[in-house]
Design a protein around this motif. Structure first.
Motif, short mmCIF file in Angstrom:
data_model
loop_
_atom_site.label_atom_id
_atom_site.label_comp_id
_atom_site.label_asym_id
_atom_site.label_seq_id
_atom_site.Cartn_x
_atom_site.Cartn_y
_atom_site.Cartn_z
N LEU A 243 0.84 -1.21 0.00
CA LEU A 243 0.00 0.00 0.00
C LEU A 243 0.87 1.25 0.00
O LEU A 243 0.58 2.23 -0.71
N PRO A 247 0.16 3.58 -3.38
CA PRO A 247 -1.06 3.95 -2.64
C PRO A 247 -2.28 4.14 -3.53
O PRO A 247 -3.38 3.72 -3.15
N ALA A 251 -4.98 1.25 -2.73
CA ALA A 251 -5.83 1.75 -1.64
C ALA A 251 -7.17 1.02 -1.58
O ALA A 251 -7.61 0.59 -0.51
#
Length: 473
Positions: A243, A247, A251
């Protein structure tokens, strides 16, 4: 294409795990054990055990993995759910699946994620002269992954590679190329659910003995995606690393997806438990948490006394058989000398108890402090930890040893329908003075009629039994 390796890798291995009794069902004489999680039979065995099973001569297997993301996709894609259900072996991948198993009172033997499991499989395959074909990834990725594997695994034979873009536009041509290469193992990296759908549709047509969807493995091996450092992987937090690295792309999968998966796993666990199970679990948590808090000072004094009385660890750990034949590690305060297990066989003839279970009133293995602990059943207190972990209950049958269960008559296996307990009908009725057959009668009666009221009655009777000390030795 064939690559020549250049250096020796560190090979992978898995420690053997305790197995359920021999009466447990198995589809093959050496088949690894399975636990049903989210409706799927997940393998519960070590890496080494699974590899040995897959590489048996003549065996053909389609292997899939289940992680939190797979579970979410499975819930909304019936074709993918069918592909997992019809796979020959589904391996558990990640902390989410482990937690889902624990919600139903089960414990998986190992995390068999594809990124670690597949190189371990290939290392053993190389020793046996087997070949592997890599299918999937962007152009050039499978080639780079193959080069990395060859550097790390001496003797590994690469039967061929093919990307997952132009290389799969003509499916028939791709299958023909794989068949012509005659690989023993086919690794497919097309992502979830595409890789498992492709294998369910075409795996048998490729001629490979073992077919497996491996997700992002080629990207890791090719260096396109960096794996989390070893401490993060050991902490089972690799998803947090992924993550942090990506991201925007990850996510939704990890923040929303993980929460969705855990909610789904919780609902599945709720649907499996009976009203009696939930009432008993609530009582277990309430009493064990309170006891742990209140008895902590006493536990510290006992630990000191045990340490001063004889050498060895304060806690005694032993494999016992729990609900549905699942093995677990039971905790007790050590009341015997450290060589007690080695001396057990020589003392079996001195048992004061009829039947399978060994008990001796004058057991020479018991320490001075141990006799006091046993007299008032204080040695059982650490089993509160087993209750908190869901492996035991406050009330239930005595937890049996694996060798005892292996010798059970068929009727006695009925006592494994419920969690073993700290106390129960046998424990408050004379303990070691009760013969094996009568103990089984008591346990079967409890399993058939357990209720919150019965549990409360047995708990209240336990205090009298502990003070009286009947059968406690």
């Amino acid at each position: 294409m064939t690559f020549v390796p250049s250096f020796d890798p560190s090979l992978f291995s898995g420690a053997p795990v305790a197995t359920a009794p021999a009466r447990a069902a198995a589809t093959h004489r050496n088949a690894p054990g399975t636990l049903r999680v989210l409706g799927l039979p997940l393998v519960s065995a070590s890496t080494g055990e699974v590899i040995d099973h897959l590489l048996q001569p003549g065996r053909r297997s389609r292997v899939a993995f289940l992680n939190a993301h797979c579970g979410n996709v499975m819930a909304r894609d019936p074709d993918y759910a069918d592909a997992l259900a019809t796979a020959d072996m589904v391996l558990p991948d990640g902390i989410g699946v482990e937690l889902a198993a624990r919600m139903t009172g089960q414990r998986l033997a190992a995390n068999l994620n594809g990124t670690d499991f597949t190189p371990a499989l290939l290392a053993q395959a190389a020793r046996r002269g087997l070949s592997v074909y890599l299918l999937g990834g962007r152009p050039g990725v499978a080639d780079a992954a193959a080069e990395t594997l060859c550097r790390r695994i001496p003797g590994l034979r690469i039967a061929g590679t093919r990307d997952g873009y132009d290389g799969l536009r003509d499916e028939a041509a791709a299958i023909a190329a794989i068949r012509a290469a005659r690989p023993d193992i086919l690794l497919v990296a097309l992502g979830v659910p595409a890789q498992d759908l492709w294998l369910a549709r075409n795996g048998a047509r490729t001629g490979a003995r073992i077919t497996m969807g491996v997700g992002a493995l080629f990207d890791f091996l090719a260096g396109r995606v960096r794996r989390a450092p070893a401490p993060i992987r050991r902490a089972r937090c690799e998803w947090i690393w992924r993550l942090a690295m990506e991201p925007r792309r990850m996510a939704r999968r990890y923040l929303i997806g993980n929460a969705t998966f855990m909610a789904r796993a919780a609902m599945h666990a709720l649907s499996r438990r009976s009203r009696a199970d939930w009432l008993q679990r609530g009582l277990d948590l309430l009493l064990s948490a309170g006891a742990l808090t209140l008895l902590a000072p006493l536990a510290l004094l006992l630990m000191l006394a045990i340490r001063l009385d004889s050498s060895g660890p304060v806690l005694f750990r032993q494999t016992r058989i729990g609900r549905d034949g699942r093995p677990f590690t039971m905790f007790k305060f050590r009341s015997m000398h450290t060589d007690a297990e080695a001396r057990r066989a020589a003392l079996l003839a001195q048992s004061d108890r009829e039947g399978i279970c060994f008990k001796s009133r004058h057991d020479p293995r018991v320490t001075r402090v141990g006799r006091l602990l046993r007299r008032f059943s204080i040695d059982e207190l650490p089993q509160i930890l087993n209750v908190l972990r869901g492996e035991m209950s406050i009330v239930g049958p005595r937890p049996a040893l694996p060798e005892e269960v292996a010798a059970y008559p068929a009727r006695a296996l009925g006592r494994l329908r419920v969690n073993p307990g700290l106390t129960g009908i046998w424990q408050v009725s004379g303990r070691a003075e009760i013969g094996f057959d009568k103990m089984i009668d008591m346990d079967l009666a409890y399993a058939a009629s357990r209720s919150l009221l019965l549990d409360l009655m047995l708990i209240s009777m336990t205090c009298r039994a502990v003070i009286g000390g009947r059968g406690a030795y």
